[in-house]
Enzyme design. Structure first.
Site, short mmCIF file in Angstrom:
data_model
loop_
_atom_site.label_atom_id
_atom_site.label_comp_id
_atom_site.label_asym_id
_atom_site.label_seq_id
_atom_site.Cartn_x
_atom_site.Cartn_y
_atom_site.Cartn_z
N TYR A 86 1.21 -5.16 -7.66
CA TYR A 86 2.25 -6.12 -7.26
C TYR A 86 1.69 -7.53 -7.06
O TYR A 86 0.50 -7.76 -7.07
CB TYR A 86 3.05 -5.65 -6.06
CG TYR A 86 2.36 -5.28 -4.76
CD1 TYR A 86 1.10 -5.71 -4.40
CD2 TYR A 86 3.04 -4.47 -3.85
CE1 TYR A 86 0.54 -5.36 -3.20
CE2 TYR A 86 2.49 -4.12 -2.63
CZ TYR A 86 1.24 -4.57 -2.32
OH TYR A 86 0.69 -4.21 -1.11
N GLU A 87 2.65 -8.47 -6.95
CA GLU A 87 2.35 -9.91 -6.92
C GLU A 87 1.61 -10.36 -8.17
O GLU A 87 0.72 -11.21 -8.10
CB GLU A 87 1.56 -10.28 -5.65
CG GLU A 87 2.28 -9.98 -4.36
CD GLU A 87 3.70 -10.50 -4.31
OE1 GLU A 87 4.00 -11.50 -5.00
OE2 GLU A 87 4.54 -9.92 -3.60
N GLY A 88 1.98 -9.81 -9.30
CA GLY A 88 1.31 -10.14 -10.56
C GLY A 88 0.16 -9.19 -10.77
O GLY A 88 -0.82 -9.20 -10.02
#
Length: 548
Positions: free
Chosen positions: A406-408
């Site tokens: 997550y978050e890229g």
């Protein structure tokens, strides 16, 4: 003040948040009639977090924050996340919402939303992902329709669904402030046509009191590998399934500039997710060391005394424990170096701000990889008991696995490094960092050589390599750069300890730093071939053959 903050947050983390870690994993968040419930104890622990002011540490003083360095807020979240990673996602998302609204919101929006977000009385979320729009945010379909008249004139009707919304619904905070990406009528295709909207769970009256419920709700919770106490929600906005009214939002910043505003939030979140790698590594290391001291099995190899000893005395177990500590300390060193550059950038040091931008993908990618590796080693130290859920070692491994995603994803972080960051200031931003390492670490031949390798690879990627070749080598290159920075910062720590700083670390720090430079750095040097091999081999067979 620093000592009081560090000791105080340690007490809250150990006393209230850590005991909830196992309960949260076993019981998890539950959804009943669109309401998310957490196990007993979570509400009280979050209430104490808010009441004691921990959410306000680095927030702007004009809106109720303490205006202290980001590095201190980083310490707060690191302690809480080591105690309870899933729970700490709640304040992490709120901090990001504060950043986005502070930098891109109107004066009225700041006055309305920031004081309660900063105190923690309200929490914040980030709503990007849709079933067809994961990493490709430009493919989203959620719409925002302008309202021309009536009580909501000047605002927007929000309609659509979002998935993977962390802490998207819960009862721990009085209100939830959703930041939602949506598309205006006639907006350009792709990411150029995305706008950002603030969509509160409860409408906020002009006097700051809460009004009616907005038309949004959680329609389901994801069933996940780990972080079970963190409700990961599928959110419905204005689709007739909530209060039966309209879902109303306010535009944040300019039309079609939402992705830029959201990236302010994401950049902050990426630092804090990199911290999660440190958090889970620290928790796994503490547990592995404690277990190894207690578990008695077999005599020490070659010892005259054939009595069984604690497994911490066996060479391979000792190797694993030293590796866990060295990797954790290296990731933490990178974390606080990044936080320090953010603080200097906030004080108008342009070079530090640029360096922080370079460091963020290194921290997010390598830091979370380290969290997974160290948690995995922790299971190994426990042996067969590590594979048994009751010991808790498996939970750390399961919890850690989301952080590289997550978050890229970490692949996106690596792509960001070799495309955007590598070209910053004509390549000077990355190269100056690596030159500083090569110069300051010159007495350590391995470290200096790694930095020089990174410089050479960076020059090849900028000047010669195709885009495919750069992207194919981006992950090993990111690891090499991250290890170089972490090794450099550990070397600085070792020098400080040798000069009398932190006497309690005088025995351990030289060993963990030596291990990092003698073992971890050469491993990173071995990635040079992979970083420069190019993409041709990956496409030597077509997709059908690869799937065969």
């Amino acid at each position: 003040m620093v000592s009081a903050i560090v000791e105080g947050i340690g007490a809250l983390a150990a006393g209230e948040w850590a005991p909830l870690n196992r309960t949260g994993d076993l019981e998890g968040a539950k959804l009943t009639d669109s309401v998310v419930r957490l196990p007993d104890g979570f509400a009280g622990a979050y209430g104490d977090y808010v009441e004691q002011g921990w959410n306000t540490i680095a927030a702007p003083a004009d809106f109720g924050g303490q205006g202290l360095p980001f590095a201190l807020a980083t310490c707060v979240l690191e302690n809480l996340g080591t105690a309870n990673m899933a729970f700490t996602l709640l304040p992490i998302l709120s901090v990001g919402a504060v950043e986005a609204l502070f930098h891109h919101g109107s004066d009225a929006q700041k006055a309305k939303y920031l004081p309660k977000l900063i105190s923690g009385a309200w929490s914040g979320t980030m709503n990007l992902t849709e079933p067809q729009a994961g990493s490709d945010v430009g493919a989203l379909r959620t719409t925002a329709t302008p309202i021309e008249e009536g009580e909501h004139a000047g605002k927007y009707r929000i309609n659509g669904s979002k998935i993977f919304i962390t802490w998207g619904e819960h009862e721990l905070a009085e209100n939830i402030i959703h930041l939602v990406l949506a598309r205006l009528p006639g907006a350009p295709e792709g990411s150029r046509g995305i706008s950002l909207f603030v969509v509160p769970k409860y409408h906020v009256n002009d006097d700051g009191s809460l009004g009616a419920r907005n038309d949004l709700r959680c329609v389901s919770l994801e069933h996940k590998l780990g972080i079970n106490a963190s409700p990961t929600c599928v959110m419905s906005f204005g689709e007739g399934a909530g209060t039966g009214g309209e879902c109303i939002g306010e535009l944040v910043g300019a039309e079609n500039r939402g992705l830029m505003a959201m990236f302010t939030m994401m950049n902050n979140a990426r630092i804090n997710v990199g911290s999660q790698g440190v958090q889970i590594a620290e928790r796994a290391t503490q547990q592995a060391v404690a277990y190894a001291k207690e578990r008695v099995q077999s005599p020490r190899a070659g010892a005259a005394d054939k009595s069984p000893v604690a497994i911490i005395e066996h060479p391979d177990v000792r190797r694993m424990l030293v590796r866990m500590k060295a990797l954790t300390e290296g990731a933490r060193a990178l974390l606080y170096y990044t936080a320090g550059q953010v603080d200097r950038g906030t004080l108008s040091d342009a070079d530090a701000a640029m360096r922080a931008e370079v460091l963020v993908p290194l921290l997010k990618a390598w830091g979370t990889d380290i969290g997974c590796e160290v948690a995995s080693i922790g299971v190994q130290v426990h042996g067969g008991m590590g594979f048994i859920e009751e010991t808790g070692a498996a939970q750390h491994y399961r919890d850690a696995r989301i952080a590289p995603i997550y978050e890229g994803t970490n692949g996106i972080q690596a792509a960001d490094l070799v495309t955007r960051k590598l070209g910053m200031d004509g390549g000077g931003a990355v190269e100056r960092l690596l030159q500083d390492i090569a110069h300051d670490g010159a007495e350590e031949s391995n470290l200096a050589a790694l930095a020089q390798d990174c410089i050479a690879i960076g020059q090849w990627m900028r000047d010669t390599a195709s885009l495919d070749d750069r992207l194919a080598g981006s992950v090993p290159y990111t690891t090499m750069c991250a290890v170089a920075v972490a090794g450099w910062q550990l070397l600085r720590q070792a020098r400080a300890v040798a000069d009398g700083a932190a006497p309690s670390l005088a025995k351990v720090k030289p060993v963990t730093v030596r291990y990092f430079i003698d073992h971890i750095v050469p491993e990173a040097m071995g990635l040079k071939a992979a970083a420069t091999a190019g993409a041709a081999l990956f496409y030597a067979i077509d997709s059908e053959a690869l799937a065969g």
